[in-house]
Design a protein around this motif. Sequence first.
Motif: not given
Length: 460
Positions: A157, A166, A197-199, A213
Amino acid sequence: MIFTTTEKLHFVYYLLLGLLSLPLLTECSKIRLVGPSRCSGRVEVYHEDGWGSVCDDHWSITNAEVVCRELNCGTVLESKTSAFFGEGDGRIWLDDVKCTGTEQSILKCPHRSMGDNDCGHGEDAGVICSDYVRVVNGSNRCSGRVEVQDNGHWKKLCGDDRSGNNADVVCREINCGPSVAQDKVPYFGEGPKLENVKSNCFGNESSFSQCTRQETTDICPAATVVCKHSRPIRLMNGTGRCSGRMEIYHDGQWGTICDDRWGMQEATVVCQELSCGSALSIKYNAHFGRGQGQVWLDDVDCTGHEKSLSDCPHRGFGEHDCDHNEDASVICSVVSPLRLVNGTDRCSGRVEVRHDNQWGTVCDDEWDIKDAEVVCRSMDCGTAQSSKNSAFFGQGQGDIWLDDVTCFGNETSLIHCRHPTLGENNCGHGEDAGVVCSGIILLITLLLTLFTLVSRQCLK
Protein backbone atom coordinates in the motif's frame (compact mmCIF):
# COMPACT_ATOMS: atom_id res chain seq x y z
CA MET A 1 33.97 -19.25 -11.59
CA ILE A 2 34.82 -20.16 -7.99
CA PHE A 3 32.06 -19.86 -5.37
CA THR A 4 32.63 -19.30 -1.67
CA THR A 5 31.15 -21.66 0.91
CA THR A 6 28.58 -19.04 1.86
CA GLU A 7 27.54 -18.56 -1.76
CA LYS A 8 27.11 -22.32 -2.17
CA LEU A 9 24.97 -22.44 0.96
CA HIS A 10 22.86 -19.58 -0.33
CA PHE A 11 22.36 -21.42 -3.62
CA VAL A 12 21.23 -24.58 -1.83
CA TYR A 13 18.96 -22.49 0.40
CA TYR A 14 17.16 -20.91 -2.55
CA LEU A 15 17.00 -24.24 -4.39
CA LEU A 16 15.30 -25.85 -1.41
CA LEU A 17 12.85 -22.99 -1.07
CA GLY A 18 11.92 -23.47 -4.70
CA LEU A 19 11.46 -27.20 -4.27
CA LEU A 20 9.35 -26.70 -1.16
CA SER A 21 7.03 -24.41 -3.09
CA LEU A 22 6.15 -27.04 -5.71
CA PRO A 23 2.43 -27.84 -5.97
CA LEU A 24 3.14 -31.48 -5.07
CA LEU A 25 4.29 -30.40 -1.63
CA THR A 26 1.79 -27.64 -0.94
CA GLU A 27 -1.05 -30.10 -1.59
CA CYS A 28 0.06 -31.89 1.56
CA SER A 29 -1.19 -28.97 3.64
CA LYS A 30 -4.73 -29.94 4.58
CA ILE A 31 -6.21 -27.02 6.48
CA ARG A 32 -9.52 -25.24 5.96
CA LEU A 33 -11.89 -22.85 7.72
CA VAL A 34 -15.59 -23.70 7.87
CA GLY A 35 -17.57 -20.53 8.43
CA PRO A 36 -18.97 -17.37 6.90
CA SER A 37 -15.96 -16.68 4.63
CA ARG A 38 -12.78 -18.21 3.30
CA CYS A 39 -10.79 -16.48 6.03
CA SER A 40 -12.96 -17.01 9.10
CA GLY A 41 -14.47 -20.12 10.58
CA ARG A 42 -13.92 -23.35 12.46
CA VAL A 43 -10.41 -24.73 11.95
CA GLU A 44 -10.39 -28.17 10.36
CA VAL A 45 -7.55 -30.54 9.47
CA TYR A 46 -7.55 -33.32 6.87
CA HIS A 47 -6.01 -36.57 8.10
CA GLU A 48 -6.50 -40.23 7.25
CA ASP A 49 -9.02 -39.44 4.49
CA GLY A 50 -11.28 -37.33 6.68
CA TRP A 51 -11.75 -33.77 7.92
CA GLY A 52 -11.70 -33.17 11.67
CA SER A 53 -11.63 -30.23 14.06
CA VAL A 54 -9.12 -28.74 16.51
CA CYS A 55 -9.69 -28.56 20.26
CA ASP A 56 -9.49 -25.12 21.88
CA ASP A 57 -7.24 -26.26 24.78
CA HIS A 58 -4.31 -23.79 24.75
CA TRP A 59 -5.84 -22.15 21.67
CA SER A 60 -4.43 -18.64 21.32
CA ILE A 61 -3.96 -15.70 18.99
CA THR A 62 -0.52 -17.10 18.13
CA ASN A 63 -2.02 -20.36 16.90
CA ALA A 64 -4.58 -18.37 14.91
CA GLU A 65 -1.78 -16.26 13.40
CA VAL A 66 -0.17 -19.40 11.95
CA VAL A 67 -3.50 -20.52 10.46
CA CYS A 68 -4.14 -17.13 8.85
CA ARG A 69 -0.69 -17.02 7.32
CA GLU A 70 -0.92 -20.62 6.11
CA LEU A 71 -4.20 -19.87 4.32
CA ASN A 72 -2.89 -16.57 2.90
CA CYS A 73 -5.56 -14.72 4.84
CA GLY A 74 -3.69 -11.67 6.03
CA THR A 75 -3.54 -10.49 9.64
CA VAL A 76 -5.13 -12.50 12.43
CA LEU A 77 -8.01 -10.63 14.07
CA GLU A 78 -9.25 -13.04 16.73
CA SER A 79 -8.91 -16.59 18.00
CA LYS A 80 -12.22 -18.23 18.85
CA THR A 81 -13.07 -21.00 21.31
CA SER A 82 -16.10 -22.99 22.49
CA ALA A 83 -17.32 -23.85 18.97
CA PHE A 84 -17.90 -20.18 18.11
CA PHE A 85 -18.50 -21.20 14.47
CA GLY A 86 -20.59 -24.24 15.37
CA GLU A 87 -19.67 -27.78 16.30
CA GLY A 88 -17.92 -29.96 13.79
CA ASP A 89 -18.48 -33.66 13.34
CA GLY A 90 -16.18 -36.60 12.97
CA ARG A 91 -12.78 -36.75 14.65
CA ILE A 92 -11.00 -34.11 16.69
CA TRP A 93 -7.55 -34.39 15.15
CA LEU A 94 -5.55 -31.82 17.15
CA ASP A 95 -5.40 -30.88 20.83
CA ASP A 96 -3.05 -28.81 23.01
CA VAL A 97 -1.66 -26.93 20.02
CA LYS A 98 1.13 -24.58 21.09
CA CYS A 99 2.56 -22.60 18.17
CA THR A 100 5.45 -20.18 18.54
CA GLY A 101 4.06 -18.07 15.68
CA THR A 102 6.91 -18.74 13.25
CA GLU A 103 5.64 -22.07 11.89
CA GLN A 104 4.53 -22.30 8.25
CA SER A 105 1.69 -24.68 9.13
CA ILE A 106 -0.34 -25.45 12.22
CA LEU A 107 0.65 -29.08 11.65
CA LYS A 108 4.24 -28.04 12.43
CA CYS A 109 3.28 -26.64 15.85
CA PRO A 110 3.74 -28.78 18.98
CA HIS A 111 0.58 -30.79 19.73
CA ARG A 112 -0.59 -34.15 20.96
CA SER A 113 -0.50 -37.11 18.60
CA MET A 114 -3.04 -36.85 15.80
CA GLY A 115 -6.43 -37.87 17.18
CA ASP A 116 -5.29 -37.89 20.82
CA ASN A 117 -7.53 -35.47 22.76
CA ASP A 118 -9.76 -35.06 25.81
CA CYS A 119 -12.29 -32.73 24.17
CA GLY A 120 -15.77 -32.63 22.73
CA HIS A 121 -16.95 -30.66 19.71
CA GLY A 122 -18.23 -27.97 22.06
CA GLU A 123 -14.55 -27.00 22.31
CA ASP A 124 -13.86 -26.66 18.58
CA ALA A 125 -11.38 -23.85 17.82
CA GLY A 126 -11.87 -21.11 15.24
CA VAL A 127 -10.14 -18.05 13.82
CA ILE A 128 -11.05 -14.75 12.22
CA CYS A 129 -8.51 -13.40 9.73
CA SER A 130 -8.49 -10.27 7.59
CA ASP A 131 -9.30 -11.02 3.95
CA TYR A 132 -8.17 -7.63 2.69
CA VAL A 133 -5.29 -6.19 4.68
CA ARG A 134 -2.30 -7.28 6.71
CA VAL A 135 0.46 -5.58 8.69
CA VAL A 136 3.96 -7.07 8.33
CA ASN A 137 7.56 -6.64 9.50
CA GLY A 138 6.69 -4.64 12.64
CA SER A 139 7.73 -5.15 16.25
CA ASN A 140 4.28 -6.56 17.06
CA ARG A 141 1.08 -7.46 15.23
CA CYS A 142 -0.21 -3.88 15.62
CA SER A 143 2.59 -2.08 13.78
CA GLY A 144 4.36 -2.49 10.47
CA ARG A 145 4.13 -2.10 6.72
CA VAL A 146 0.63 -2.31 5.26
CA GLU A 147 -0.13 -4.76 2.45
CA VAL A 148 -3.50 -5.28 0.76
CA GLN A 149 -4.82 -8.25 -1.17
CA ASP A 150 -5.52 -7.55 -4.83
CA ASN A 151 -6.55 -10.27 -7.29
CA GLY A 152 -5.21 -12.98 -5.00
CA HIS A 153 -1.83 -11.32 -4.41
CA TRP A 154 -0.52 -9.25 -1.50
CA LYS A 155 0.71 -5.86 -2.66
CA LYS A 156 2.30 -2.86 -1.01
CA LEU A 157 0.00 0.00 0.00
CA CYS A 158 1.39 3.39 -0.98
CA GLY A 159 1.80 5.98 1.75
CA ASP A 160 0.63 9.51 0.99
CA ASP A 161 -1.10 12.55 2.55
CA ARG A 162 -4.25 10.49 3.17
CA SER A 163 -2.37 7.83 5.13
CA GLY A 164 -3.90 9.04 8.41
CA ASN A 165 -7.39 8.02 7.36
CA ASN A 166 -6.08 4.79 5.84
CA ALA A 167 -4.22 3.98 9.07
CA ASP A 168 -7.34 4.48 11.20
CA VAL A 169 -9.26 1.98 9.09
CA VAL A 170 -6.39 -0.53 9.03
CA CYS A 171 -5.87 -0.40 12.80
CA ARG A 172 -9.58 -0.78 13.43
CA GLU A 173 -9.87 -3.75 11.05
CA ILE A 174 -6.96 -5.66 12.65
CA ASN A 175 -8.45 -5.07 16.11
CA CYS A 176 -5.63 -2.86 17.36
CA GLY A 177 -7.52 0.28 18.36
CA PRO A 178 -6.92 3.70 16.77
CA SER A 179 -3.78 4.60 14.88
CA VAL A 180 -1.05 6.55 16.65
CA ALA A 181 0.42 9.58 14.86
CA GLN A 182 4.21 9.40 14.47
CA ASP A 183 6.46 12.47 14.42
CA LYS A 184 8.91 10.44 12.38
CA VAL A 185 7.58 7.87 9.89
CA PRO A 186 8.88 4.44 10.98
CA TYR A 187 10.56 2.20 8.44
CA PHE A 188 9.36 -1.41 8.13
CA GLY A 189 10.93 -2.32 4.79
CA GLU A 190 9.87 -1.47 1.24
CA GLY A 191 7.92 -4.58 0.27
CA PRO A 192 7.17 -5.55 -3.38
CA LYS A 193 8.78 -3.20 -5.90
CA LEU A 194 6.41 -3.44 -8.87
CA GLU A 195 3.02 -4.25 -7.38
CA ASN A 196 1.62 -1.29 -5.48
CA VAL A 197 -1.87 -0.14 -4.55
CA LYS A 198 -3.09 3.39 -3.84
CA SER A 199 -6.09 3.82 -1.56
CA ASN A 200 -8.33 6.61 -0.31
CA CYS A 201 -10.26 6.04 2.92
CA PHE A 202 -12.48 8.63 4.60
CA GLY A 203 -11.62 7.09 7.97
CA ASN A 204 -15.09 5.92 9.00
CA GLU A 205 -15.16 2.70 6.98
CA SER A 206 -15.68 -0.51 8.95
CA SER A 207 -13.40 -2.45 6.60
CA PHE A 208 -10.50 -1.53 4.34
CA SER A 209 -12.35 -3.29 1.53
CA GLN A 210 -14.79 -0.34 1.50
CA CYS A 211 -12.06 2.19 0.64
CA THR A 212 -11.45 3.11 -2.98
CA ARG A 213 -8.21 1.73 -4.34
CA GLN A 214 -6.34 1.28 -7.60
CA GLU A 215 -3.28 -0.67 -8.71
CA THR A 216 -0.27 1.39 -9.75
CA THR A 217 3.28 0.89 -10.93
CA ASP A 218 4.28 4.35 -9.65
CA ILE A 219 7.23 4.47 -7.29
CA CYS A 220 5.86 5.30 -3.85
CA PRO A 221 6.85 5.00 -0.20
CA ALA A 222 5.34 2.11 1.74
CA ALA A 223 2.38 2.92 3.98
CA THR A 224 3.05 2.10 7.62
CA VAL A 225 0.91 2.04 10.73
CA VAL A 226 1.52 2.09 14.45
CA CYS A 227 -1.70 1.28 16.28
CA LYS A 228 -2.56 1.68 19.92
CA HIS A 229 -2.66 -1.92 21.06
CA SER A 230 -6.09 -3.03 22.22
CA ARG A 231 -4.65 -4.04 25.57
CA PRO A 232 -1.48 -2.08 26.44
CA ILE A 233 0.74 -3.19 29.31
CA ARG A 234 3.00 -1.39 31.77
CA LEU A 235 5.37 -2.06 34.67
CA MET A 236 4.69 -0.12 37.88
CA ASN A 237 6.58 0.76 41.05
CA GLY A 238 9.94 -0.58 39.84
CA THR A 239 13.33 1.09 39.55
CA GLY A 240 12.63 2.18 35.97
CA ARG A 241 10.20 1.65 33.13
CA CYS A 242 11.57 -1.86 32.53
CA SER A 243 10.98 -3.37 35.95
CA GLY A 244 8.00 -3.48 38.25
CA ARG A 245 4.55 -4.86 38.91
CA MET A 246 2.87 -6.20 35.78
CA GLU A 247 -0.33 -4.35 34.78
CA ILE A 248 -2.60 -4.62 31.74
CA TYR A 249 -5.31 -2.27 30.47
CA HIS A 250 -8.74 -3.75 29.81
CA ASP A 251 -12.32 -2.53 29.77
CA GLY A 252 -11.30 1.06 30.53
CA GLN A 253 -9.06 0.41 33.54
CA TRP A 254 -5.64 -0.89 34.58
CA GLY A 255 -5.40 -4.13 36.54
CA THR A 256 -2.81 -6.63 37.70
CA ILE A 257 -1.81 -10.19 36.77
CA CYS A 258 -1.81 -13.12 39.18
CA ASP A 259 1.51 -14.93 39.64
CA ASP A 260 -0.02 -18.41 39.26
CA ARG A 261 2.09 -20.15 36.57
CA TRP A 262 4.04 -16.91 36.09
CA GLY A 263 7.46 -17.75 34.64
CA MET A 264 10.31 -16.69 32.38
CA GLN A 265 8.34 -17.38 29.20
CA GLU A 266 5.70 -14.83 30.24
CA ALA A 267 8.40 -12.37 31.34
CA THR A 268 10.16 -12.77 27.98
CA VAL A 269 7.00 -11.72 26.13
CA VAL A 270 6.51 -8.72 28.42
CA CYS A 271 10.10 -7.46 28.07
CA GLN A 272 10.04 -7.78 24.28
CA GLU A 273 6.63 -6.11 23.99
CA LEU A 274 7.89 -3.14 26.03
CA SER A 275 11.18 -2.95 24.04
CA CYS A 276 13.02 -3.66 27.29
CA GLY A 277 15.42 -6.30 26.07
CA SER A 278 15.46 -9.76 27.62
CA ALA A 279 13.91 -10.99 30.85
CA LEU A 280 16.35 -11.13 33.75
CA SER A 281 14.08 -12.40 36.52
CA ILE A 282 10.49 -12.93 37.57
CA LYS A 283 9.04 -11.87 40.91
CA TYR A 284 6.11 -13.22 42.91
CA ASN A 285 3.97 -12.23 45.90
CA ALA A 286 3.61 -8.52 45.07
CA HIS A 287 7.39 -7.97 45.08
CA PHE A 288 6.91 -4.40 43.84
CA GLY A 289 3.88 -3.73 46.03
CA ARG A 290 0.21 -4.64 45.85
CA GLY A 291 -1.80 -3.22 43.00
CA GLN A 292 -5.35 -1.91 43.09
CA GLY A 293 -8.52 -2.54 41.16
CA GLN A 294 -9.07 -5.66 39.10
CA VAL A 295 -6.89 -8.74 38.80
CA TRP A 296 -7.33 -9.09 35.05
CA LEU A 297 -5.32 -12.21 34.18
CA ASP A 298 -4.57 -15.54 35.85
CA ASP A 299 -2.87 -18.76 34.71
CA VAL A 300 -1.15 -16.99 31.81
CA ASP A 301 0.59 -19.65 29.71
CA CYS A 302 2.93 -18.17 27.07
CA THR A 303 5.32 -20.07 24.83
CA GLY A 304 7.73 -17.11 24.95
CA HIS A 305 7.33 -16.30 21.25
CA GLU A 306 4.07 -14.31 21.36
CA LYS A 307 4.20 -10.69 20.27
CA SER A 308 1.92 -9.49 23.06
CA LEU A 309 1.02 -10.77 26.52
CA SER A 310 -2.67 -10.61 25.64
CA ASP A 311 -1.94 -13.12 22.85
CA CYS A 312 -1.01 -15.80 25.41
CA PRO A 313 -3.59 -18.34 26.60
CA HIS A 314 -5.19 -17.47 29.97
CA ARG A 315 -8.38 -18.08 31.91
CA GLY A 316 -10.15 -15.05 30.50
CA PHE A 317 -10.17 -11.41 31.52
CA GLY A 318 -11.33 -11.07 35.12
CA GLU A 319 -11.38 -14.84 35.73
CA HIS A 320 -9.06 -15.69 38.65
CA ASP A 321 -8.72 -17.11 42.17
CA CYS A 322 -6.14 -14.59 43.42
CA ASP A 323 -5.78 -11.38 45.38
CA HIS A 324 -3.24 -8.56 45.09
CA ASN A 325 -0.81 -10.39 47.40
CA GLU A 326 -0.11 -12.55 44.34
CA ASP A 327 0.58 -9.73 41.86
CA ALA A 328 3.24 -10.76 39.31
CA SER A 329 6.33 -8.71 38.44
CA VAL A 330 9.28 -8.79 36.05
CA ILE A 331 12.75 -7.29 35.74
CA CYS A 332 14.03 -6.78 32.18
CA SER A 333 17.55 -6.14 30.91
CA VAL A 334 16.67 -2.82 29.19
CA VAL A 335 18.92 -3.89 26.30
CA SER A 336 17.92 -2.54 22.90
CA PRO A 337 16.84 -5.53 20.76
CA LEU A 338 18.60 -6.54 17.58
CA ARG A 339 17.43 -7.85 14.25
CA LEU A 340 19.03 -8.94 10.96
CA VAL A 341 17.44 -7.56 7.80
CA ASN A 342 17.59 -8.47 4.10
CA GLY A 343 19.59 -11.66 4.53
CA THR A 344 18.81 -15.12 3.26
CA ASP A 345 17.41 -16.21 6.64
CA ARG A 346 16.94 -14.85 10.16
CA CYS A 347 20.62 -15.52 10.95
CA SER A 348 22.16 -13.33 8.27
CA GLY A 349 21.62 -9.76 7.17
CA ARG A 350 22.10 -6.11 7.93
CA VAL A 351 22.43 -5.50 11.67
CA GLU A 352 19.76 -3.19 13.07
CA VAL A 353 19.22 -1.91 16.59
CA ARG A 354 15.97 -0.67 18.09
CA HIS A 355 16.32 2.53 20.11
CA ASP A 356 13.88 5.29 20.94
CA ASN A 357 11.11 3.20 19.34
CA GLN A 358 12.89 3.28 15.97
CA TRP A 359 14.99 0.71 14.12
CA GLY A 360 18.36 1.96 12.92
CA THR A 361 21.60 0.55 11.53
CA VAL A 362 25.19 0.02 12.73
CA CYS A 363 28.16 1.63 11.01
CA ASP A 364 30.95 -0.69 9.83
CA ASP A 365 33.76 1.44 11.33
CA GLU A 366 35.81 -0.97 13.50
CA TRP A 367 33.32 -3.74 12.60
CA ASP A 368 34.92 -7.19 12.79
CA ILE A 369 34.34 -10.87 13.53
CA LYS A 370 34.27 -10.29 17.31
CA ASP A 371 31.37 -7.87 16.93
CA ALA A 372 29.62 -10.35 14.64
CA GLU A 373 30.18 -13.12 17.21
CA VAL A 374 28.28 -11.12 19.84
CA VAL A 375 25.40 -10.50 17.43
CA CYS A 376 25.12 -14.17 16.43
CA ARG A 377 25.22 -15.41 20.01
CA SER A 378 22.67 -12.88 21.29
CA MET A 379 20.26 -13.89 18.49
CA ASP A 380 20.71 -17.61 19.14
CA CYS A 381 22.23 -18.03 15.68
CA GLY A 382 25.33 -20.06 16.50
CA THR A 383 28.79 -18.76 15.70
CA ALA A 384 29.81 -15.93 13.37
CA GLN A 385 30.88 -17.03 9.89
CA SER A 386 31.78 -13.56 8.66
CA SER A 387 31.33 -9.87 9.34
CA LYS A 388 30.12 -7.77 6.41
CA ASN A 389 30.89 -4.15 5.54
CA SER A 390 29.82 -1.52 2.99
CA ALA A 391 26.08 -2.30 3.09
CA PHE A 392 26.64 -5.86 1.89
CA PHE A 393 22.96 -6.63 2.61
CA GLY A 394 21.68 -3.33 1.21
CA GLN A 395 21.43 0.13 2.68
CA GLY A 396 19.11 0.72 5.60
CA GLN A 397 17.10 3.83 6.33
CA GLY A 398 16.56 6.06 9.30
CA ASP A 399 19.12 6.64 12.04
CA ILE A 400 22.54 5.05 12.36
CA TRP A 401 22.43 4.19 16.05
CA LEU A 402 25.88 2.65 16.58
CA ASP A 403 29.37 3.47 15.34
CA ASP A 404 32.91 2.40 16.28
CA VAL A 405 31.59 -0.73 18.03
CA THR A 406 34.42 -2.59 19.77
CA CYS A 407 33.52 -5.95 21.33
CA PHE A 408 35.77 -8.43 23.12
CA GLY A 409 33.53 -11.19 21.78
CA ASN A 410 32.19 -12.48 25.10
CA GLU A 411 29.51 -9.81 25.64
CA THR A 412 25.87 -10.93 25.88
CA SER A 413 24.61 -8.02 23.77
CA LEU A 414 26.00 -5.61 21.19
CA ILE A 415 24.89 -2.75 23.41
CA HIS A 416 27.30 -4.00 26.09
CA CYS A 417 30.26 -3.48 23.76
CA ARG A 418 32.21 -0.22 23.75
CA HIS A 419 30.72 2.42 21.45
CA PRO A 420 30.01 6.17 21.36
CA THR A 421 26.65 7.54 22.46
CA LEU A 422 23.70 6.02 20.60
CA GLY A 423 23.10 8.05 17.44
CA GLU A 424 26.59 9.59 17.39
CA ASN A 425 28.33 8.65 14.12
CA ASN A 426 30.19 9.95 11.06
CA CYS A 427 28.79 7.43 8.58
CA GLY A 428 26.31 7.03 5.77
CA HIS A 429 24.13 4.02 5.03
CA GLY A 430 26.68 2.88 2.47
CA GLU A 431 28.67 1.74 5.53
CA ASP A 432 25.92 -0.35 7.15
CA ALA A 433 27.32 -3.43 8.92
CA GLY A 434 26.09 -7.00 8.50
CA VAL A 435 26.77 -10.54 9.68
CA VAL A 436 26.47 -14.14 8.50
CA CYS A 437 25.98 -16.64 11.33
CA SER A 438 26.28 -20.42 11.30
CA GLY A 439 22.52 -20.68 11.84
CA ILE A 440 22.20 -20.85 8.04
CA ILE A 441 23.85 -24.28 8.07
CA LEU A 442 21.34 -25.51 10.62
CA LEU A 443 18.53 -24.04 8.54
CA ILE A 444 19.61 -25.88 5.41
CA THR A 445 19.88 -29.13 7.38
CA LEU A 446 16.34 -28.63 8.65
CA LEU A 447 15.08 -27.82 5.15
CA LEU A 448 16.70 -30.95 3.74
CA THR A 449 15.06 -33.02 6.47
CA LEU A 450 11.72 -31.33 5.88
CA PHE A 451 11.98 -31.83 2.12
CA THR A 452 12.70 -35.54 2.58
CA LEU A 453 9.87 -36.09 5.04
CA VAL A 454 7.28 -34.13 3.07
CA SER A 455 8.25 -35.76 -0.22
CA ARG A 456 7.83 -39.22 1.30
CA GLN A 457 4.45 -38.28 2.72
CA CYS A 458 3.20 -36.80 -0.56
CA LEU A 459 4.37 -39.75 -2.64
CA LYS A 460 2.58 -42.33 -0.48
